[in-house]
Design an enzyme around this catalytic site. Structure first.
Site, mmCIF file in Angstrom:
data_model
loop_
_atom_site.group_PDB
_atom_site.id
_atom_site.type_symbol
_atom_site.label_atom_id
_atom_site.label_comp_id
_atom_site.label_asym_id
_atom_site.label_seq_id
_atom_site.Cartn_x
_atom_site.Cartn_y
_atom_site.Cartn_z
ATOM 1 N NE ARG A 54 -43.308 14.294 -58.873
ATOM 2 C CZ ARG A 54 -42.811 13.783 -59.973
ATOM 3 N NH1 ARG A 54 -41.552 13.817 -60.237
ATOM 4 N NH2 ARG A 54 -43.590 13.205 -60.843
ATOM 5 N N GLY A 55 -43.413 10.821 -57.516
ATOM 6 C CA GLY A 55 -43.177 9.855 -58.577
ATOM 7 C C GLY A 55 -43.100 8.468 -57.940
ATOM 8 C CB ALA A 56 -44.932 5.336 -58.748
ATOM 9 N NE ARG A 95 -48.582 11.770 -52.985
ATOM 10 C CZ ARG A 95 -48.180 12.105 -54.213
ATOM 11 N NH1 ARG A 95 -46.888 12.058 -54.540
ATOM 12 N NH2 ARG A 95 -49.076 12.467 -55.137
ATOM 13 C CD GLN A 208 -46.993 17.033 -60.442
ATOM 14 O OE1 GLN A 208 -47.755 17.817 -61.020
ATOM 15 N NE2 GLN A 208 -47.393 16.281 -59.424
ATOM 16 C CG ASP A 249 -48.666 7.215 -59.740
ATOM 17 O OD1 ASP A 249 -47.817 7.558 -58.916
ATOM 18 O OD2 ASP A 249 -48.896 7.849 -60.786
ATOM 19 C CG ASN A 259 -49.679 8.481 -64.846
ATOM 20 O OD1 ASN A 259 -48.774 8.349 -64.029
ATOM 21 N ND2 ASN A 259 -49.576 9.293 -65.898
ATOM 22 C CE LYS A 260 -49.935 13.719 -60.567
ATOM 23 N NZ LYS A 260 -50.403 13.813 -59.147
HETATM 24 O O1 MRU Z 1 -48.210 13.283 -57.676
HETATM 25 P P1 MRU Z 1 -46.944 12.761 -58.305
HETATM 26 O O2 MRU Z 1 -46.064 13.827 -58.841
HETATM 27 O O3 MRU Z 1 -46.226 11.794 -57.400
HETATM 28 O O4 MRU Z 1 -47.481 11.892 -59.564
HETATM 29 C C1 MRU Z 1 -46.539 11.252 -60.346
HETATM 30 C C2 MRU Z 1 -47.124 10.557 -61.519
HETATM 31 O O5 MRU Z 1 -48.314 10.475 -61.731
HETATM 32 C C3 MRU Z 1 -46.136 9.843 -62.416
HETATM 33 O O6 MRU Z 1 -46.591 9.827 -63.736
HETATM 34 C C4 MRU Z 1 -45.962 8.413 -61.929
HETATM 35 O O7 MRU Z 1 -45.727 8.397 -60.560
HETATM 36 C C5 MRU Z 1 -44.841 7.714 -62.623
HETATM 37 S S1 MRU Z 1 -43.313 8.325 -62.119
HETATM 38 C C6 MRU Z 1 -42.210 7.434 -62.980
#
Ligand code: MRU
Length: 365
Positions: A54-56, A95, A208, A249, A259-260
């Site tokens: 996970r993470g963009a 996603r 996370q 993201d 973002n999250k």
């Molecule tokens: O749902 P996730 O864990 O994929 O969400 C991740 C985030 O929101 C991060 O802040 C974002 O992807 C940046 S990762 C460098």
């Protein structure tokens, strides 16, 4: 990043077998460090939807390796490219919010569509995925370098006193193959001897922050304190936060940042307390096609992520229910912070204000 003296990335291709990709299974952290093998497009899709990765930036690179595996899987097909196109659509549908996913798949497909023959598609795809991965690693490393002066300046202003940084979710090396984005300048500052301390939002419902950011910072020896998501505003009012640094993201051409979930509330609190608020990301997270923040697709995830909580119990990993049976739930995974609440965007090409003109010139570099 070094774990137990060994350098790890969050994803890597097998050295010998081009049909094999390895990942750190992030669902098991911090209680177990498990390596997982991915051998098919199905495996890649599952690793993204289940959030083993996970993470963009990592989602994008994983999808690029998905195209490489698809090329291997369909090497013997009558029309391999036709089959790979179908897998590209499947990968993109895993996603919705992180734009890096579509960016990476489109980049890979553009390479394959240019080929006159389909004979070498597996080798060409593998080479293109590896190149895209290295590009993203370098971009993330650069975001750290571009963000470091902000922390150095704050440290100078505090005469070398501790710089208190609040972050949300995990935007470290786990989320970006290596180096991180929001955590990248923090690692550099710490390694340079600048005194930093990180307030780490637990980041409900998948935690996370509590699981992954705490794991990363503890492993690197960076001082941090875990806080409930609702604590940041209170700390800001009390002058205990010098800067907010977090990930992204998807960013619009006008500087709005997805973002999250919970990021927008941190931005409001930072704005109300005049605390600088920065989003850090590689330019692959820009979506220049989007004018308005309301156009950003926001993921809604399984309600069970809210009603059940996973953790370490007396008999190992345990899942507990935290509310009455049949409690109705809404579980948005992301929110969008408008540009007006953001101090700056820290990218691999430099820092810019969240404004169209500055973003356009940055993207032209
Ligand atoms: O749902 P996730 O864990 O994929 O969400 C991740 C985030 O929101 C991060 O802040 C974002 O992807 C940046 S990762 C460098």
């Amino acid at each position: 990043m070094n774990i137990g003296g060994k350098h790890y990335r969050s994803i890597w291709p097998d050295e010998k077998d081009p049909s094999l990709i390895w990942i750190i299974d992030q669902r098991k952290l911090p209680f177990a460090f498990e390596i997982m093998s991915l051998k098919s497009t199905d495996d890649i899709c599952f690793s993204i939807t289940s959030m083993a990765v996970r993470g963009a930036p990592l989602i994008g690179v994983t999808a690029a390796w998905g195209i490489a595996l698809s090329a291997v899987e369909h090497a013997g097909a009558k029309e391999p490219l036709r089959e790979i196109r179908k897998d590209a659509i499947r990968l993109k549908a895993t996603r919705p919010t992180a734009v890096n996913l579509a960016w990476a798949v489109d980049r890979m497909m553009a390479v394959l569509e240019r080929q006159e023959s389909s004979a070498d598609l597996p080798a060409i795809a593998h080479k293109a995925a590896a190149a895209l991965c290295e590009e993203e690693v370098e971009s993330c490393r650069r975001t750290g370098e571009n963000g470091l002066p902000l922390l150095e300046e704050l440290s100078r202003k505090k005469n070398g006193g501790t710089v208190n940084i609040l972050t949300h979710c995990n935007a470290g090396w786990l989320a970006t193959i290596d180096y991180g984005t929001a955590l990248a300048p923090i690692y550099l500052a710490h390694d340079k001897g600048i005194r930093v301390h990180v307030w780490v939002d637990e980041t409900r419902p998948r935690n996370q922050g509590a699981r992954l950011t705490a794991f990363e910072l503890a492993n690197h020896g960076v001082p941090f304190t875990l806080i409930p998501d609702n604590t940041g505003g209170h700390l800001m009012q009390r002058g205990m936060v010098d800067i907010v640094i977090l990930g992204c993201d998807r960013a619009t051409i006008n500087g709005d940042v997805a973002n999250k979930i919970g990021t927008y509330l941190k931005a409001l609190a930072a704005h109300d307390n005049n605390i600088p608020f920065y989003s850090v990301f590689p330019v692959s997270s820009f979506d220049p096609s989007l004018e308005s923040m309301s156009d950003i697709p926001v993921e809604e995830r399984d309600p069970g992520e809210v009603t059940f909580m996973e953790g370490k119990g007396a008999n190992g990993i345990t899942i507990v229910q935290i509310c009455p049976d049949n409690t109705p739930v809404v579980n948005f995974g992301f929110d969008v912070t408008p540009a007006r609440l953001i101090t700056g965007l820290i990218t691999n090409r430099g820092i810019c204000r969240p404004e169209r003109k500055e973003i356009e010139s940055l993207l032209l570099q």
